[in-house]
Design an enzyme around this catalytic site. Structure first.
Site, PDB file in Angstrom:
ATOM      1  N   CYS A 137      31.376  25.093  40.991  1.00 13.67           N
ATOM      2  CA  CYS A 137      30.165  24.981  41.807  1.00 13.67           C
ATOM      3  C   CYS A 137      28.915  25.208  40.955  1.00 13.67           C
ATOM      4  CB  CYS A 137      30.233  26.013  42.941  1.00 13.67           C
ATOM      5  SG  CYS A 137      28.744  26.079  43.937  1.00 13.67           S
ATOM      6  N   CYS A 140      26.175  27.308  42.577  1.00 14.39           N
ATOM      7  CA  CYS A 140      26.480  28.748  42.622  1.00 14.39           C
ATOM      8  C   CYS A 140      26.304  29.378  41.238  1.00 14.39           C
ATOM      9  CB  CYS A 140      27.927  29.007  43.057  1.00 14.39           C
ATOM     10  SG  CYS A 140      28.479  28.014  44.428  1.00 14.39           S
ATOM     11  N   ASP A 141      26.782  28.703  40.198  1.00 17.50           N
ATOM     12  CA  ASP A 141      26.901  29.354  38.886  1.00 17.50           C
ATOM     13  C   ASP A 141      26.000  28.753  37.805  1.00 17.50           C
ATOM     14  OD1 ASP A 141      28.906  30.900  40.011  1.00 17.50           O
ATOM     15  OD2 ASP A 141      30.484  29.473  39.467  1.00 17.50           O
TER      16      ASP A 141
END
Ligand code: NAP
Length: 318
Positions: A137, A140-141
């Site tokens: 993701c 997300c990261d």
């Protein structure tokens, strides 16, 4: 105390489940959504930008998910966070009994709307370095890799969108695709060509991901060139999705890829069990088509409760 029996229990609070919940509330069905994550919204929560939901150009995935959840709550839909451990049919009543760590929930009808999860690449280093540079993701990261070098693996819409997102953060992005042409929609090709810091490696596969405590290198294999190493600080795997059908196995028919066999009406091989969204057999898996499934399936659920269900339907609210 007598246990509540819901008309419909929906598994999953993504676009399909929430839309089904909204339509079920409008049909006055006593409905419960069980969702494993703390926040509902499904996969779209981690989508940077959604640009193909009509009327909502460039809305963030998080905002769209939040709007779905708020709409459902405003109609009084009950959403409970719970991890499901079992699903059984009560032999006497025909009710579906959903076991969770919070206790059992009973429904006359059951809707699988659990969507799909990230497919794993299955190469050495993937599991060992998960969370240490291996990610599924970018939204997300991605921030952990600001000004660094990363790779994205895959050639579909997700891979190209992730590469474009990362190109705005990272110094260099390799997009690694096993074929000569991308599977992604043509609308994404132009921004990809324009992004100067994205290099697409066609006809290339990942053999291994290496590193001590963090991803350090990929061992790549290019057709005609053989294996070589590429230094990267992180790798984002976007090689497709797999349906979350573990709980449906043995209850309903699945196709050879594990998706629940069901048409637009959401009817599965088992009476009283329905499927909507990415979890069912279908060609186009989008937020819009998941939401459309959620709306359509409630007509089938209502028919079942009124005509086919042998369980008393006197709990349908007026
Ligand atoms: P996808 O369309 O199935 O693409 C997966 C990609 O990964 C393909 O290019 C595939 O290669 C590659 N791949 C699969 N297994 C691999 C392996 N073992 N090694 C190397 N490469 C592998 O998956 P997705 O991009 O996650 O999209 C899933 C669905 O969501 C699609 O229906 C997509 O249209 C939809 N989606 C839509 C949007 C949007 O509309 N904005 C955004 C994201 C996703 P091949 O091409 O060789 O098969």
């Amino acid at each position: 105390m007598k246990e509540t029996v819901y008309d419909l229990i929906i598994l999953g609070a993504g676009p399909a489940g929430l839309t089904a919940g909204i339509y079920a509330r409008r049909a006055r069905l006593k409905t419960l959504i069980l969702e494993k994550n703390f926040t509902g919204g499904g996969q779209i929560v981690s989508t940077d930008q959604v640009d193909n939901y009509p009327g909502m150009p460039k809305i963030s995935g998080y905002e769209l998910a939040e709007a779905f959840v708020n709409h459902a709550h405003a109609l009084g839909l009950e959403i409970t966070q719970a991890k499901i451990t079992s699903i059984e049919t009560d032999a006497q009543t025909g009710e579906k009994v959903i076991g969770t760590k919070k206790g059992n929930f009973r429904g006359k009808a059951l809707l699988f709307a659990c969507g799909a999860g990230h497919r794993h690449l299955g190469v050495p280093g993937e599991e060992e370095l998960a969370g240490m540079g291996v990610s599924y993701c970018a939204t997300c990261d991605g921030a952990f890799f600001k000004d660094r070098t990363v790779a994205v693996v895959g050639g579909g819409n997700s891979a190209v969108e992730e590469a474009l997102f990362l190109s705005r953060l990272c110094a260099k992005v390799f997009l690694i695709h096993r074929r000569e042409t991308l599977r992604a929609d043509p609308v994404l090709w132009e921004p990809l060509e324009k992004a100067e810091n994205i290099e697409v490696l066609y006809n290339t596969t990942v053999s291994r991901i290496t590193g001590e405590e963090q991803v350090e290198k990929l061992v790549l294999c290019k057709q005609g060139r053989g294996e070589y190493e590429q230094k990267v600080d992180g790798v984002f795997l976007a090689v497709g999705m797999e349906p979350n059908t573990q709980l449906a196995q043995g209850l309903v028919n699945l196709d050879e890829n594990g998706y629940i066999v069901a048409g637009e009406d959401g009817k599965t091989s088992a009476p009283g069990i329905f499927a909507a969204g990415d979890i069912r057999t279908k060609r186009v898996r989008q937020i819009l088509t998941a939401a459309a499934d959620g709306a359509a399936v409630i007509a089938s659920v209502s028919d079942y409760l009124l005509q086919d269900c042998t369980i008393s339907t006197n709990s349908i609210e007026n």
